[in-house]
Structures are given as C-alpha cells and as structure tokens.
Scaffold this motif. Structure first.
Motif, PDB file in Angstrom:
ATOM      1  N   GLU A 194     -49.720 -26.758 -10.499  1.00  0.00           N
ATOM      2  CA  GLU A 194     -50.364 -27.994 -10.949  1.00  0.00           C
ATOM      3  C   GLU A 194     -49.702 -28.554 -12.208  1.00  0.00           C
ATOM      4  O   GLU A 194     -49.647 -29.766 -12.391  1.00  0.00           O
ATOM      5  N   THR A 195     -49.161 -27.677 -13.054  1.00  0.00           N
ATOM      6  CA  THR A 195     -48.423 -28.143 -14.229  1.00  0.00           C
ATOM      7  C   THR A 195     -47.172 -28.889 -13.788  1.00  0.00           C
ATOM      8  O   THR A 195     -46.868 -29.969 -14.297  1.00  0.00           O
ATOM      9  N   LEU A 196     -46.440 -28.324 -12.821  1.00  0.00           N
ATOM     10  CA  LEU A 196     -45.252 -29.003 -12.311  1.00  0.00           C
ATOM     11  C   LEU A 196     -45.618 -30.329 -11.656  1.00  0.00           C
ATOM     12  O   LEU A 196     -44.948 -31.335 -11.881  1.00  0.00           O
ATOM     13  N   VAL A 197     -46.666 -30.363 -10.862  1.00  0.00           N
ATOM     14  CA  VAL A 197     -47.077 -31.600 -10.199  1.00  0.00           C
ATOM     15  C   VAL A 197     -47.387 -32.669 -11.244  1.00  0.00           C
ATOM     16  O   VAL A 197     -46.997 -33.833 -11.096  1.00  0.00           O
ATOM     17  N   ASP A 198     -48.054 -32.300 -12.319  1.00  0.00           N
ATOM     18  CA  ASP A 198     -48.383 -33.253 -13.379  1.00  0.00           C
ATOM     19  C   ASP A 198     -47.103 -33.795 -14.037  1.00  0.00           C
ATOM     20  O   ASP A 198     -46.950 -35.009 -14.202  1.00  0.00           O
ATOM     21  N   VAL A 199     -46.169 -32.922 -14.375  1.00  0.00           N
ATOM     22  CA  VAL A 199     -44.899 -33.351 -14.977  1.00  0.00           C
ATOM     23  C   VAL A 199     -44.120 -34.214 -13.988  1.00  0.00           C
ATOM     24  O   VAL A 199     -43.561 -35.257 -14.351  1.00  0.00           O
ATOM     25  N   PHE A 200     -44.087 -33.805 -12.742  1.00  0.00           N
ATOM     26  CA  PHE A 200     -43.399 -34.552 -11.691  1.00  0.00           C
ATOM     27  C   PHE A 200     -43.936 -35.976 -11.607  1.00  0.00           C
ATOM     28  O   PHE A 200     -43.171 -36.941 -11.637  1.00  0.00           O
ATOM     29  N   ASP A 201     -45.260 -36.109 -11.519  1.00  0.00           N
ATOM     30  CA  ASP A 201     -45.883 -37.432 -11.393  1.00  0.00           C
ATOM     31  C   ASP A 201     -45.674 -38.295 -12.641  1.00  0.00           C
ATOM     32  O   ASP A 201     -45.443 -39.494 -12.541  1.00  0.00           O
ATOM     33  N   ASP A 244     -40.526 -41.839 -11.903  1.00  0.00           N
ATOM     34  CA  ASP A 244     -39.933 -43.046 -12.485  1.00  0.00           C
ATOM     35  C   ASP A 244     -38.434 -42.890 -12.698  1.00  0.00           C
ATOM     36  O   ASP A 244     -37.665 -43.818 -12.434  1.00  0.00           O
ATOM     37  N   GLY A 245     -38.013 -41.727 -13.167  1.00  0.00           N
ATOM     38  CA  GLY A 245     -36.589 -41.485 -13.374  1.00  0.00           C
ATOM     39  C   GLY A 245     -35.793 -41.568 -12.084  1.00  0.00           C
ATOM     40  O   GLY A 245     -34.689 -42.117 -12.055  1.00  0.00           O
ATOM     41  N   GLN A 246     -36.359 -41.041 -11.004  1.00  0.00           N
ATOM     42  CA  GLN A 246     -35.702 -41.123  -9.702  1.00  0.00           C
ATOM     43  C   GLN A 246     -35.565 -42.583  -9.267  1.00  0.00           C
ATOM     44  O   GLN A 246     -34.507 -43.007  -8.816  1.00  0.00           O
ATOM     45  N   GLU A 247     -36.638 -43.338  -9.424  1.00  0.00           N
ATOM     46  CA  GLU A 247     -36.628 -44.742  -9.007  1.00  0.00           C
ATOM     47  C   GLU A 247     -35.664 -45.567  -9.854  1.00  0.00           C
ATOM     48  O   GLU A 247     -35.023 -46.481  -9.348  1.00  0.00           O
TER      49      GLU A 247
END
Length: 72
Positions: A25-32, A37-40
């Motif tokens: 869940e920590t990774l999911v939060d950082v990912f979101d 945005d960085g990928q986009e």
C-alpha cells in the motif's frame, strides 16, 4: 483509473514487483502520487495497475508507449 484504448501498434510493458511484506500500500500510494504524472510527462501512459489477490506483497502495472525510443 479510466479505461483506455491503445492503438494496436503501441508497445505495452508489463511490470511486476514483489515487495517486502506489508509494503504494497505504501508503494501504491507513492505510485499514484508521483510516478503516474512522471510517466505521462514523458509520453507514456499507465494503462492499468493491479494488486495481486493471491499475494499481498505483489504489485503489477502496465504502461504503453509509442516506440522503444521512448523507453530508453
């Protein structure tokens, strides 16, 4: 995340992460909050992200991009 329609010539990359126990869940939060945005911004599209229902320490996501030149 809204559904997307990718052109058939687009490259899809499957990324799978096995995490330390209890950290998904920590990774999911950082990912979101930071990674999407960085990928986009560099022209990639996060196509989907998934929590593995059989493994609580696994996170899977797909990204799409136009060519391998974008990936490098």
């Amino acid at each position: 995340m809204p559904p997307t329609s990718l052109p058939p010539s687009r490259i899809l990359e499957l990324r799978q992460y096995t995490l330390k126990p209890g950290c998904r869940e920590t990774l999911v939060d950082v990912f979101d909050r930071f990674l999407v945005d960085g990928q986009e911004q560099v022209g990639m599209e996060v196509v989907g992200q998934f929590r593995d229902l059989d493994d609580s320490d696994r996170f899977v996501w797909l990204r799409g991009f136009e060519s391998m030149h974008m990936h490098a």
